[in-house]
Design a protein around this motif. Structure first.
Motif, PDB file in Angstrom:
ATOM      1  N   PRO A 102       0.826  -1.220   0.000  1.00 40.86           N
ATOM      2  CA  PRO A 102       0.000   0.000   0.000  1.00 40.86           C
ATOM      3  C   PRO A 102       0.856   1.265   0.000  1.00 40.86           C
ATOM      4  CG  PRO A 102      -0.824  -1.582   1.598  1.00 40.86           C
ATOM      5  CD  PRO A 102       0.490  -2.121   1.109  1.00 40.86           C
ATOM      6  N   ASP A 103       0.311   2.310  -0.584  1.00 47.44           N
ATOM      7  CA  ASP A 103       1.037   3.574  -0.694  1.00 47.44           C
ATOM      8  C   ASP A 103       0.935   4.326   0.642  1.00 47.44           C
ATOM      9  OD1 ASP A 103       2.492   5.599  -1.722  1.00 47.44           O
ATOM     10  OD2 ASP A 103       0.978   6.296  -3.152  1.00 47.44           O
ATOM     11  N   GLN A 104       1.504   3.689   1.670  1.00 55.11           N
ATOM     12  CA  GLN A 104       1.506   4.258   3.026  1.00 55.11           C
ATOM     13  C   GLN A 104       2.917   4.122   3.584  1.00 55.11           C
ATOM     14  OE1 GLN A 104      -1.567   2.407   5.451  1.00 55.11           O
ATOM     15  NE2 GLN A 104      -2.892   2.165   3.658  1.00 55.11           N
ATOM     16  N   ARG A 105       3.398   5.179   4.219  1.00 56.07           N
ATOM     17  CA  ARG A 105       4.808   5.242   4.606  1.00 56.07           C
ATOM     18  C   ARG A 105       5.180   4.222   5.678  1.00 56.07           C
ATOM     19  NH1 ARG A 105       9.103   8.330   3.664  1.00 56.07           N
ATOM     20  NH2 ARG A 105      10.619   8.760   5.310  1.00 56.07           N
ATOM     21  N   ARG A 106       4.231   3.854   6.548  1.00 52.43           N
ATOM     22  CA  ARG A 106       4.589   2.969   7.674  1.00 52.43           C
ATOM     23  C   ARG A 106       3.672   1.746   7.774  1.00 52.43           C
ATOM     24  NH1 ARG A 106       7.759   4.336  11.767  1.00 52.43           N
ATOM     25  NH2 ARG A 106       6.332   3.406  13.286  1.00 52.43           N
ATOM     26  N   PHE A 107       3.059   1.351   6.681  1.00 54.24           N
ATOM     27  CA  PHE A 107       2.136   0.204   6.721  1.00 54.24           C
ATOM     28  C   PHE A 107       2.873  -1.069   7.160  1.00 54.24           C
ATOM     29  CE2 PHE A 107       0.295  -3.503   4.562  1.00 54.24           C
ATOM     30  CZ  PHE A 107      -1.034  -3.423   4.968  1.00 54.24           C
TER      31      PHE A 107
ATOM     32  N   ILE B 161      12.260  -3.133   5.390  1.00 61.53           N
ATOM     33  CA  ILE B 161      11.933  -1.739   5.632  1.00 61.53           C
ATOM     34  C   ILE B 161      13.224  -0.927   5.545  1.00 61.53           C
ATOM     35  CG2 ILE B 161       9.907  -2.242   7.047  1.00 61.53           C
ATOM     36  CD1 ILE B 161      11.607  -1.766   9.529  1.00 61.53           C
ATOM     37  N   SER B 162      13.102   0.391   5.577  1.00 64.98           N
ATOM     38  CA  SER B 162      14.273   1.268   5.523  1.00 64.98           C
ATOM     39  C   SER B 162      14.305   2.158   6.749  1.00 64.98           C
ATOM     40  CB  SER B 162      14.241   2.116   4.253  1.00 64.98           C
ATOM     41  OG  SER B 162      14.265   1.295   3.095  1.00 64.98           O
ATOM     42  N   LYS B 163      15.437   2.843   6.932  1.00 65.49           N
ATOM     43  CA  LYS B 163      15.614   3.729   8.084  1.00 65.49           C
ATOM     44  C   LYS B 163      16.273   5.017   7.615  1.00 65.49           C
ATOM     45  CE  LYS B 163      17.605   3.750  12.758  1.00 65.49           C
ATOM     46  NZ  LYS B 163      18.448   2.982  13.726  1.00 65.49           N
TER      47      LYS B 163
ATOM     48  N   LYS C 280      18.104   8.882   8.042  1.00 70.30           N
ATOM     49  CA  LYS C 280      19.245   9.361   8.830  1.00 70.30           C
ATOM     50  C   LYS C 280      18.808   9.848  10.202  1.00 70.30           C
ATOM     51  CE  LYS C 280      22.109  10.664   4.876  1.00 70.30           C
ATOM     52  NZ  LYS C 280      22.796  11.781   4.151  1.00 70.30           N
ATOM     53  N   SER C 281      17.546  10.288  10.292  1.00 70.35           N
ATOM     54  CA  SER C 281      17.040  10.761  11.585  1.00 70.35           C
ATOM     55  C   SER C 281      16.571   9.626  12.480  1.00 70.35           C
ATOM     56  CB  SER C 281      15.882  11.743  11.351  1.00 70.35           C
ATOM     57  OG  SER C 281      14.794  11.075  10.717  1.00 70.35           O
ATOM     58  N   GLY C 282      16.634   8.396  11.960  1.00 67.84           N
ATOM     59  CA  GLY C 282      16.248   7.237  12.766  1.00 67.84           C
ATOM     60  C   GLY C 282      14.818   6.787  12.579  1.00 67.84           C
ATOM     61  N   GLU C 283      14.092   7.353  11.614  1.00 67.43           N
ATOM     62  CA  GLU C 283      12.699   6.961  11.371  1.00 67.43           C
ATOM     63  C   GLU C 283      12.651   5.719  10.479  1.00 67.43           C
ATOM     64  OE1 GLU C 283       8.632   8.560   9.147  1.00 67.43           O
ATOM     65  OE2 GLU C 283      10.562   9.572   8.839  1.00 67.43           O
ATOM     66  N   TYR C 284      11.827   4.754  10.862  1.00 64.23           N
ATOM     67  CA  TYR C 284      11.610   3.561  10.050  1.00 64.23           C
ATOM     68  C   TYR C 284      10.484   3.838   9.060  1.00 64.23           C
ATOM     69  CZ  TYR C 284      14.275   1.252  13.753  1.00 64.23           C
ATOM     70  OH  TYR C 284      15.250   0.894  14.659  1.00 64.23           O
ATOM     71  N   PHE C 285      10.632   3.378   7.799  1.00 61.57           N
ATOM     72  CA  PHE C 285       9.577   3.577   6.808  1.00 61.57           C
ATOM     73  C   PHE C 285       9.601   2.421   5.811  1.00 61.57           C
ATOM     74  CE2 PHE C 285      13.354   5.760   5.337  1.00 61.57           C
ATOM     75  CZ  PHE C 285      13.443   5.451   3.988  1.00 61.57           C
ATOM     76  N   ASP C 286       8.492   2.259   5.086  1.00 65.47           N
ATOM     77  CA  ASP C 286       8.335   1.132   4.158  1.00 65.47           C
ATOM     78  C   ASP C 286       9.280   1.278   2.965  1.00 65.47           C
ATOM     79  OD1 ASP C 286       6.381   0.390   5.884  1.00 65.47           O
ATOM     80  OD2 ASP C 286       4.847   0.060   4.349  1.00 65.47           O
ATOM     81  N   ARG C 287       9.812   0.154   2.514  1.00 67.61           N
ATOM     82  CA  ARG C 287      10.751   0.143   1.399  1.00 67.61           C
ATOM     83  C   ARG C 287      10.033   0.060   0.046  1.00 67.61           C
ATOM     84  NH1 ARG C 287      16.180  -0.971   0.823  1.00 67.61           N
ATOM     85  NH2 ARG C 287      16.847  -1.980  -1.115  1.00 67.61           N
TER      86      ARG C 287
END
Length: 603
Positions: A162-167, A188-190, A192-199
């Motif tokens: 899904p087109d959602q950053r943290r699904f 998933i990806s991370k 530089k600020s330490g936020e996890y987000f979908d790849r």
């Protein structure tokens, strides 16, 4: 931790063909009741690695490696026993949800298990999103527009992120996965600020499985204008692009049956070609076809048909694959597509029936393909270009191992350009030393673990092995050895195997009971210990008579006891040198040793 149920282990072992499993790493050839090949555990030039389909075991007479299907995977993949059972269960389509072992896993093994569990979970979720939710409709429409049906989509478990950053992040977090491990797994990806987000957000997702069908990565394709068009799993502990092929697990059974594989460039090409009826099709994963890919295919098929894109880049890639396969034992064919056409385009334009006709009628040999390729852009009416073309063709002719095809092509050149046959033959380059043995590159499997070759074994070691081999034939032999030798084995593994046999064989056990109980018991006993399984396989596969007389068994026991007595004598000598308080005391002890040595020689 609870043990894996014995019935699960037995079911997985029964469902796994040891010849097929090992044959994916080792080229095996029939030799009597067994199959032989070059050992994958040490370097060798002549085959000493033996597989017994009847006994479900393998053994190398060079380095001593041996065991069953579980041992082979544990040794080659570096997996724990529970991981191995799970891997083979997945391969055999056996449900093993919740399998755990009773052994401590290393941190690395725990991480790998998390990665595999997470990939399976995410693949299921993305597929469900694609097929059953409103969020997935855009992805499903894209696939339908590419004329892919739901059966094909389900077979390859295509999904949509899904087109959602943290699904995906939130799903994995809710399920208790370590997000740092998930980043390392490429799910998933991370930032530089330490936020996890979908790849893979907003992309159609193609799961990538290893040869056993375990999902280890993904390839995500954008269906809008976002860049890059493709996002793939990076190198991880599970994912190595140079070893994996998209569609391999789905195509493996048919590849083995037909002894043929079609090699295409893209994931959608694989889906379209398989849907059109050519199901023995795979693609490399956004990287060049590698020697590891060639080895993996050569153990299953005899023929590779290259069907790359019809543009200039596709033709160059075809030539690179041909050169990589030149030293392999595979028969290589090329299926040339029209310019600026890929397999997906061709099938959608002409249909599945026309594709099958095209496959059967338009394949070219390597020399035919090179002839066509090398002519392209040349004016053969010019002497210089004509000579360069002839020299290039002679170089290609020199690379083929097919003497008939080689002679045919030399004659073609001779007839076309009116050059004497002998002149052309004299100009064919001689193969280099690396090309002189065409099967070496693929047949000589890279050793998975370096082992030293076995040296001559002492008599007592051979005697213990033959005793254990005899004990596997019946309860009388077990009781005979138990009463005369007990646990006085010199080798620790032999002592444990002997102890296990003593444990299972009672005073009243009959031969029928022994046949039903003992072998399964011993296999379960060895399953989780590769060192035990290796020795057990070696003993079971040793050549020799199935029945040994009591006199022969007694002789083996005498050899073992003699060695123990000799060890005691050597130990006593060292103690004399260290502990004797006087010359008289030393003389007395030495006299006793001399007498014992004399008795030992007279036995």
């Amino acid at each position: 931790m609870p043990r894996i149920p014995d019935e699960v282990i037995a079911e997985v072992k029964q469902a796994t063909d040891i010849v097929e499993l090992i044959g994916e790493r080792v080229e095996l050839k029939k030799q009597g009741h067994r199959l032989v090949g070059l050992c994958p555990f040490h370097s060798e030039n002549s085959p000493s690695f033996s597989v017994s389909p009847e006994k479900g075991m393998y053994h190398c007479f060079g380095c001593g490696a041996g065991g069953n299907v579980f041992t082979f995977v544990m040794e080659t993949e570096g997996l724990s026993f529970p991981e191995t059972v799970e891997r083979l269960a997945t391969r055999a389509s056996i449900s093993v949800d919740g399998i755990q072992g009773d052994e401590e896993l290393t941190r690395e093994q725990v991480w790998r298990k998390q990665m595999r569990d997470a990939h399976r979970l995410v693949a299921d979720l993305y597929h469900e999103v694609l097929m059953k939710t409103e969020a997935g409709e855009v992805g499903l429409s894209y696939l339908r527009n590419r004329e892919l049906n739901e059966e094909t989509i389900a077979q390859y478990k295509i999904g949509f992120a899904p087109d959602q950053r943290r699904f995906t992040v939130e799903l994995l977090e809710r399920r208790g996965f370590d997000l740092e491990v998930m980043v390392e797994a490429g799910l998933i990806s991370k930032s530089k600020s330490g936020e996890y987000f979908d790849r893979f957000e907003g992309r159609v997702v193609f799961p990538i499985a290893d040869r056993d069908g375990t999902i280890v990565g993904f390839s995500g394709r954008a269906i809008d204008d976002r860049q890059p068009k493709y996002v793939n799993t990076a190198e991880t502990p599970l994912f190595n692009k140079s070893e994996l092929l998209f569609g391999f697990s789905q195509a493996r059974a048919l590849m083995r049956k037909k002894k043929r594989v079609f090699l295409v460039e893209g994931n959608v090409d694989v889906l379209q070609v398989a849907q059109a009826g050519t199901k023995e099709v795979v693609a490399s994963l956004g990287t060049a076809f590698s020697p590891q890919h060639a080895r993996a295919l050569s153990r299953i098929v005899e023929e590779v048909v290259i069907c790359y894109d019809g543009d200039h880049a596709g033709q160059e890639a075809t030539q690179k694959v041909i050169r990589l396969l030149e030293t392999s034992p595979l028969d290589v064919q090329v299926l040339p597509l029209p310019e600026k056409t890929d397999p997906d385009d061709y099938i959608r334009q002409h249909g599945a029936t026309h594709w099958q006709q095209f496959v059967e009628t338009e394949q070219l040999s390597v020399l035919d393909f090179m002839n066509r390729t090398l002519r392209r852009g040349k004016n053969l009416n010019r002497e210089g270009e004509r000579i360069r073309f002839i020299e290039s063709m002679l170089e290609e002719i020199g690379k083929t191992n097919d003497s008939i095809r080689r002679d045919m092509y030399v004659k073609k050149l001779s007839d076309e350009f009116e050059i004497p046959l002998e002149t052309l033959r004299s100009r064919i380059p001689r193969p280099t030393s690396s090309e002189s043995n065409p099967t070496r590159t693929v047949d000589a499997v890279e050793p998975i673990r370096k082992r030293s070759s076995k040296t001559g074994e002492p008599r007592w070691m051979k005697a213990e092995k033959y005793l254990l081999r005899a004990m596997l034939t019946g309860p009388e032999q077990v009781r005979f050895v138990r009463d005369r030798l007990g646990l006085r084995y010199q080798d620790e593994i032999h002592r444990m195997l002997g102890s296990a046999l003593y444990e299972v064989v009672s005073e009243t056990m009959t031969q029928d009971e022994f046949d039903q109980v003992t072998l399964p018991f011993m296999e379960r006993y060895c399953d989780q210990r590769p060192d035990y399984a290796m020795r057990f396989a070696e003993i079971r596969l040793m050549a020799g008579p199935d029945e040994l007389s009591e006199e022969v068994l007694d002789e083996y026991i005498r050899v073992i006891n003699s060695y123990e007595e000799q060890r005691q004598i050597e130990r006593a000598k060292r103690e004399i040198a260290q502990d004797a308080e006087s010359i008289v005391d030393q003389a007395s002890k030495l006299q006793e040793l001399i007498a014992r040595s004399r008795r030992l020689r007279e036995r």
